[in-house]
Each structure stands twice: as structure tokens, then as C-alpha cells.
Motif scaffolding. Structure first.
Motif, PDB file in Angstrom:
ATOM      1  N   ALA A   1       0.837  -1.194   0.000  1.00 47.79           N
ATOM      2  CA  ALA A   1       0.000   0.000   0.000  1.00 47.79           C
ATOM      3  C   ALA A   1       0.874   1.247   0.000  1.00 47.79           C
ATOM      4  CB  ALA A   1      -0.921  -0.002   1.213  1.00 47.79           C
ATOM      5  N   GLY A   2       0.502   2.206  -0.845  1.00 51.84           N
ATOM      6  CA  GLY A   2       1.248   3.447  -0.941  1.00 51.84           C
ATOM      7  C   GLY A   2       2.202   3.503  -2.119  1.00 51.84           C
ATOM      8  N   ASP A   3       2.547   2.366  -2.709  1.00 52.35           N
ATOM      9  CA  ASP A   3       3.436   2.358  -3.866  1.00 52.35           C
ATOM     10  C   ASP A   3       2.684   2.859  -5.099  1.00 52.35           C
ATOM     11  OD1 ASP A   3       5.571   1.355  -2.438  1.00 52.35           O
ATOM     12  OD2 ASP A   3       5.162  -0.726  -2.964  1.00 52.35           O
ATOM     13  N   VAL A   4       3.429   3.491  -6.005  1.00 46.70           N
ATOM     14  CA  VAL A   4       2.854   3.988  -7.252  1.00 46.70           C
ATOM     15  C   VAL A   4       3.449   3.193  -8.402  1.00 46.70           C
ATOM     16  CG1 VAL A   4       2.612   5.981  -8.771  1.00 46.70           C
ATOM     17  CG2 VAL A   4       2.542   6.295  -6.306  1.00 46.70           C
ATOM     18  N   LEU A   5       2.578   2.614  -9.229  1.00 50.07           N
ATOM     19  CA  LEU A   5       3.004   1.819 -10.380  1.00 50.07           C
ATOM     20  C   LEU A   5       2.723   2.589 -11.663  1.00 50.07           C
ATOM     21  CD1 LEU A   5       1.490  -1.675  -9.511  1.00 50.07           C
ATOM     22  CD2 LEU A   5       3.740  -0.816  -8.957  1.00 50.07           C
ATOM     23  N   THR A   6       3.653   2.494 -12.606  1.00 51.94           N
ATOM     24  CA  THR A   6       3.483   3.080 -13.930  1.00 51.94           C
ATOM     25  C   THR A   6       3.779   1.994 -14.944  1.00 51.94           C
ATOM     26  OG1 THR A   6       4.280   5.179 -13.052  1.00 51.94           O
ATOM     27  CG2 THR A   6       4.161   4.973 -15.439  1.00 51.94           C
ATOM     28  N   PHE A   7       2.825   1.728 -15.831  1.00 53.49           N
ATOM     29  CA  PHE A   7       3.010   0.679 -16.825  1.00 53.49           C
ATOM     30  C   PHE A   7       2.095   0.933 -18.014  1.00 53.49           C
ATOM     31  CE2 PHE A   7      -0.172  -0.628 -13.810  1.00 53.49           C
ATOM     32  CZ  PHE A   7      -1.195  -1.156 -14.585  1.00 53.49           C
ATOM     33  N   ALA A   8       2.434   0.294 -19.126  1.00 52.72           N
ATOM     34  CA  ALA A   8       1.623   0.417 -20.330  1.00 52.72           C
ATOM     35  C   ALA A   8       0.588  -0.690 -20.344  1.00 52.72           C
ATOM     36  CB  ALA A   8       2.506   0.324 -21.564  1.00 52.72           C
TER      37      ALA A   8
END
Length: 131
Positions: free
Chosen positions: A51-58
């Protein structure tokens, strides 16, 4: 003392949250280096996220940015999966000229498929049918 936060494998979380249809597809995206966790590129499917992590993906033709709210315990129905994250992605504007723009279905204004009556009147108005 520091409490241990709930964490889960990245590929498993992406599958739980229904971003990918299979866990192996999620693992393939992660191992291909196409996912960032807190702006750091990761290439191991076993990377732990919480919880709290930010994910960036296509995902398809769009870049998704999501913040983890919870880890989850199973791959449940869509409303349960949507409760696992907060979507930070900018809204997608569909404007003409974009490669993924799909125009609305045409209305019949002389366009599209003619009706049977239109075909009959069109055929009968042709000069070669009148002879």
C-alpha cells in the motif's frame, strides 16, 4: 519497533487488480522492464509491492499510473479489484486524429447500408431497367 507492512509480488498484484488477464502475462510485462515502481524500473516479477506504492506501466495503447491502496487476497470480481488501487492516470480524450480514435457509428443520412426500399427505388430508377 517497525511493523511489517502487507506486501505482495508485483505480477500477482497486477493479476489480482485485473490489469492483465493471466498472471504469466503480467510477469512477462514486468520481466520485460515495462513497469516502474515508485519511478524505479523493475524487471523481476517477484518484486514486492504494498500500500502506498505507485506503479506506472503500459496497458494497451495507454500509460497507466496507479497507487496501491491494498494488497488483496484473491482475484475477485471487478468491484473488488477496483478497490485495490486509485487511478492517477490522466483521462483519455478521444479526439479525431488520434490513432486509437473510434468514430461513432454513422447514422443513415444517405450513408451506410441502404434499406430494401431504397434498393428497389434505386434499381427501378436506373435507365437500363426501364427498357
Amino acid at each position: 519497533m517497525m511493523e511489517k507492512r502487507d506486501s505482495l509480488r508485483l505480477d500477482k498484484w497486477l493479476w489480482y487488480a485485473r490489469f492483465f488477464k493471466t498472471r504469466s502475462l503480467a510477469a512477462k510485462i514486468v520481466t520485460g522492464g515495462h513497469v516502474r515502481v515508485n519511478s524505479n524500473k523493475v524487471s523481476k516479477a517477484a518484486t514486492t509491492v504494498g500500500a502506498g506504492d505507485v506503479l506506472t506501466f503500459a496497458q494497451g495503447n495507454h500509460i497507466r499510473v496507479v497507487k496501491l491502496v491494498a494488497c488483496g487476497t484473491r482475484r475477485g470480481p471487478a468491484p473488488e479489484a477496483q478497490a485495490l488501487y486509485e487511478d492517477l492516470s490522466p483521462p483519455v480524450a478521444h479526439v479525431p486524429g488520434d490513432k486509437d480514435y473510434v468514430p461513432p457509428a454513422p447514422k443513415f443520412e444517405g450513408k451506410g447500408r441502404p434499406t430494401k426500399k431504397d434498393r428497389r427505388t434505386g434499381l427501378l430508377s436506373r435507365p437500363d431497367w426501364l427498357e
